[in-house]
Design a protein around this motif. Structure first.
Motif, PDB file in Angstrom:
ATOM      1  N   SER A  76       0.847  -1.197   0.000  1.00 55.24           N
ATOM      2  CA  SER A  76       0.000   0.000   0.000  1.00 55.24           C
ATOM      3  C   SER A  76       0.879   1.242   0.000  1.00 55.24           C
ATOM      4  O   SER A  76       2.067   1.170   0.314  1.00 55.24           O
ATOM      5  N   ILE A  77       0.265   2.366  -0.345  1.00 58.90           N
ATOM      6  CA  ILE A  77       0.950   3.640  -0.125  1.00 58.90           C
ATOM      7  C   ILE A  77       0.198   4.403   0.960  1.00 58.90           C
ATOM      8  O   ILE A  77      -1.022   4.289   1.092  1.00 58.90           O
ATOM      9  N   LEU A  78       0.955   5.162   1.736  1.00 61.72           N
ATOM     10  CA  LEU A  78       0.371   6.051   2.739  1.00 61.72           C
ATOM     11  C   LEU A  78       0.621   7.483   2.283  1.00 61.72           C
ATOM     12  O   LEU A  78       1.721   7.826   1.841  1.00 61.72           O
ATOM     13  N   ILE A  79      -0.412   8.300   2.393  1.00 60.20           N
ATOM     14  CA  ILE A  79      -0.293   9.725   2.080  1.00 60.20           C
ATOM     15  C   ILE A  79      -0.482  10.481   3.389  1.00 60.20           C
ATOM     16  O   ILE A  79      -1.467  10.264   4.107  1.00 60.20           O
ATOM     17  N   LEU A  80       0.478  11.344   3.703  1.00 55.46           N
ATOM     18  CA  LEU A  80       0.461  12.061   4.966  1.00 55.46           C
ATOM     19  C   LEU A  80       0.468  13.560   4.726  1.00 55.46           C
ATOM     20  O   LEU A  80       1.052  14.053   3.757  1.00 55.46           O
ATOM     21  N   GLU A  81      -0.170  14.256   5.631  1.00 50.95           N
ATOM     22  CA  GLU A  81      -0.191  15.717   5.629  1.00 50.95           C
ATOM     23  C   GLU A  81       0.232  16.186   7.015  1.00 50.95           C
ATOM     24  O   GLU A  81      -0.089  15.544   8.025  1.00 50.95           O
ATOM     25  N   LYS A  82       0.957  17.302   7.075  1.00 49.25           N
ATOM     26  CA  LYS A  82       1.408  17.801   8.372  1.00 49.25           C
ATOM     27  C   LYS A  82       0.257  18.507   9.073  1.00 49.25           C
ATOM     28  O   LYS A  82      -0.267  19.504   8.574  1.00 49.25           O
ATOM     29  N   ILE A  83      -0.143  17.961  10.199  1.00 53.81           N
ATOM     30  CA  ILE A  83      -1.246  18.506  10.980  1.00 53.81           C
ATOM     31  C   ILE A  83      -0.761  18.719  12.415  1.00 53.81           C
ATOM     32  O   ILE A  83      -0.297  17.773  13.068  1.00 53.81           O
ATOM     33  N   LYS A  84      -0.832  19.957  12.875  1.00 54.55           N
ATOM     34  CA  LYS A  84      -0.375  20.317  14.223  1.00 54.55           C
ATOM     35  C   LYS A  84       1.053  19.830  14.472  1.00 54.55           C
ATOM     36  O   LYS A  84       1.372  19.257  15.520  1.00 54.55           O
ATOM     37  N   GLY A  85       1.912  20.040  13.482  1.00 49.77           N
ATOM     38  CA  GLY A  85       3.331  19.737  13.646  1.00 49.77           C
ATOM     39  C   GLY A  85       3.729  18.289  13.437  1.00 49.77           C
ATOM     40  O   GLY A  85       4.906  17.955  13.533  1.00 49.77           O
ATOM     41  N   LYS A  86       2.754  17.414  13.161  1.00 49.67           N
ATOM     42  CA  LYS A  86       3.050  15.996  12.965  1.00 49.67           C
ATOM     43  C   LYS A  86       2.536  15.536  11.608  1.00 49.67           C
ATOM     44  O   LYS A  86       1.434  15.919  11.186  1.00 49.67           O
ATOM     45  N   TRP A  87       3.325  14.696  10.935  1.00 47.95           N
ATOM     46  CA  TRP A  87       2.862  14.091   9.703  1.00 47.95           C
ATOM     47  C   TRP A  87       1.831  13.023  10.034  1.00 47.95           C
ATOM     48  O   TRP A  87       2.110  12.105  10.803  1.00 47.95           O
ATOM     49  N   THR A  88       0.636  13.189   9.479  1.00 52.43           N
ATOM     50  CA  THR A  88      -0.511  12.347   9.821  1.00 52.43           C
ATOM     51  C   THR A  88      -1.061  11.676   8.572  1.00 52.43           C
ATOM     52  O   THR A  88      -1.226  12.324   7.533  1.00 52.43           O
ATOM     53  N   VAL A  89      -1.353  10.386   8.666  1.00 56.77           N
ATOM     54  CA  VAL A  89      -1.889   9.645   7.523  1.00 56.77           C
ATOM     55  C   VAL A  89      -3.294  10.144   7.214  1.00 56.77           C
ATOM     56  O   VAL A  89      -4.173  10.142   8.084  1.00 56.77           O
ATOM     57  N   ILE A  90      -3.513  10.571   5.963  1.00 52.39           N
ATOM     58  CA  ILE A  90      -4.849  11.005   5.548  1.00 52.39           C
ATOM     59  C   ILE A  90      -5.471  10.031   4.543  1.00 52.39           C
ATOM     60  O   ILE A  90      -6.666  10.093   4.284  1.00 52.39           O
ATOM     61  N   SER A  91      -4.642   9.158   3.978  1.00 48.94           N
ATOM     62  CA  SER A  91      -5.166   8.195   3.015  1.00 48.94           C
ATOM     63  C   SER A  91      -4.229   7.007   2.905  1.00 48.94           C
ATOM     64  O   SER A  91      -3.014   7.151   2.987  1.00 48.94           O
ATOM     65  N   LYS A  92      -4.847   5.837   2.735  1.00 46.07           N
ATOM     66  CA  LYS A  92      -4.085   4.604   2.480  1.00 46.07           C
ATOM     67  C   LYS A  92      -4.676   3.963   1.232  1.00 46.07           C
ATOM     68  O   LYS A  92      -5.886   3.762   1.140  1.00 46.07           O
ATOM     69  N   VAL A  93      -3.836   3.667   0.250  1.00 43.75           N
ATOM     70  CA  VAL A  93      -4.297   3.127  -1.027  1.00 43.75           C
ATOM     71  C   VAL A  93      -3.542   1.845  -1.353  1.00 43.75           C
ATOM     72  O   VAL A  93      -2.290   1.847  -1.358  1.00 43.75           O
ATOM     73  N   GLY A  94      -4.268   0.764  -1.595  1.00 45.24           N
ATOM     74  CA  GLY A  94      -3.643  -0.507  -1.915  1.00 45.24           C
ATOM     75  C   GLY A  94      -3.246  -0.589  -3.374  1.00 45.24           C
ATOM     76  O   GLY A  94      -3.623   0.256  -4.190  1.00 45.24           O
ATOM     77  N   ASP A  95      -2.502  -1.639  -3.696  1.00 44.34           N
ATOM     78  CA  ASP A  95      -2.004  -1.800  -5.072  1.00 44.34           C
ATOM     79  C   ASP A  95      -3.052  -2.398  -6.016  1.00 44.34           C
ATOM     80  O   ASP A  95      -2.795  -2.558  -7.208  1.00 44.34           O
ATOM     81  N   GLY A  96      -4.223  -2.762  -5.480  1.00 40.77           N
ATOM     82  CA  GLY A  96      -5.290  -3.264  -6.322  1.00 40.77           C
ATOM     83  C   GLY A  96      -5.131  -4.712  -6.743  1.00 40.77           C
ATOM     84  O   GLY A  96      -5.924  -5.240  -7.535  1.00 40.77           O
ATOM     85  N   ILE A  97      -4.106  -5.382  -6.224  1.00 43.05           N
ATOM     86  CA  ILE A  97      -3.887  -6.796  -6.554  1.00 43.05           C
ATOM     87  C   ILE A  97      -4.593  -7.648  -5.500  1.00 43.05           C
ATOM     88  O   ILE A  97      -4.356  -7.505  -4.308  1.00 43.05           O
ATOM     89  N   TYR A  98      -5.475  -8.503  -5.964  1.00 39.51           N
ATOM     90  CA  TYR A  98      -6.222  -9.367  -5.042  1.00 39.51           C
ATOM     91  C   TYR A  98      -5.476 -10.670  -4.867  1.00 39.51           C
ATOM     92  O   TYR A  98      -5.216 -11.392  -5.806  1.00 39.51           O
ATOM     93  N   ARG A  99      -5.117 -10.954  -3.611  1.00 40.30           N
ATOM     94  CA  ARG A  99      -4.292 -12.133  -3.325  1.00 40.30           C
ATOM     95  C   ARG A  99      -5.129 -13.206  -2.642  1.00 40.30           C
ATOM     96  O   ARG A  99      -6.055 -12.928  -1.968  1.00 40.30           O
TER      97      ARG A  99
END
Length: 200
Positions: free
Chosen positions: A177-200
């Motif tokens: 997966s990828i994690l997308i983070l945005e700086k919120i109140k001085g800390k990098w915070t995960v705002i989205s998690k996106v998988g690779d779309g491969i079903y295992r």
């Protein structure tokens, strides 16, 4: 004189470690968000995941849809966070044009990259793969991670990296997966998690 030189060398080493940790602040803030104690052991795969994986997952899949008679985009990061022009800038800056392998050999994570210090490093090829039915028993159960290098997106407003995670009990580290983070109140915070779309 020797004492002064010793102090200088130590201070340079500590400065180097601090710079590395600051550079990897989004990853370190993510690890901190797991509320690990200093005594909690984690395992990290030494090899870094290729940035190309991050770039590809971010974009998603492009395919031709006969019904609409045009190319469509599936999976990947949702719009408006995904913007084609910003994604192309990201690709141009961070794409690995010469190494196509999933894992980058020779560029390893080390203890100085992380604030959490209770880490065991293991080579990717030595981490057990359940499909091979290996006899590999860890003495304890702890979290296992693999990371790509950081990518900054939209004028450094967002940080993105690929992650694989499992535990030493479960051992399956295929899910990506990828994690997308945005700086919120001085800390990098995960705002989205996106998988690779491969079903295992």
């Amino acid at each position: 004189m020797k004492k002064t030189l010793y102090i200088f060398i130590i201070s340079q080493f500590l400065l180097s470690c601090s710079i590395n940790k600051d550079r990897n602040a989004p990853i370190n803030d993510y690890i901190s968000s797991l509320n690990l104690k200093n005594s909690d052991k984690v395992m990290i795969i030494e090899e870094k995941i290729n940035n190309n994986v991050t770039i590809d997952i971010f974009k998603g899949n492009i395919y031709f849809e006969p019904y609409t008679n045009k190319y469509e985009r599936n999976e990947g990061v949702n719009e408006p966070l995904y913007d084609k022009r910003d994604w192309e800038k990201m690709k141009s800056k961070y794409e690995n044009k010469y190494i196509k392998d999933h894992w980058i050999k020779g560029d390893y994570w080390t203890l100085k990259d992380f604030k959490h210090q209770n880490i065991i490093f293991i080579k990717q090829e030595k981490f057990p793969h359940p499909g091979k039915y290996e006899k590999f028993d860890f003495q304890e159960n702890y979290k296992v991670f693999s990371f790509s290098d950081l990518i900054y997106y939209k004028h450094n407003k967002y940080a993105v990296f690929t992650i694989k995670s499992t535990t030493t009990d479960y051992k399956d580290i295929d899910t990506t997966s990828i994690l997308i983070l945005e700086k919120i109140k001085g800390k990098w915070t995960v705002i989205s998690k996106v998988g690779d779309g491969i079903y295992r």
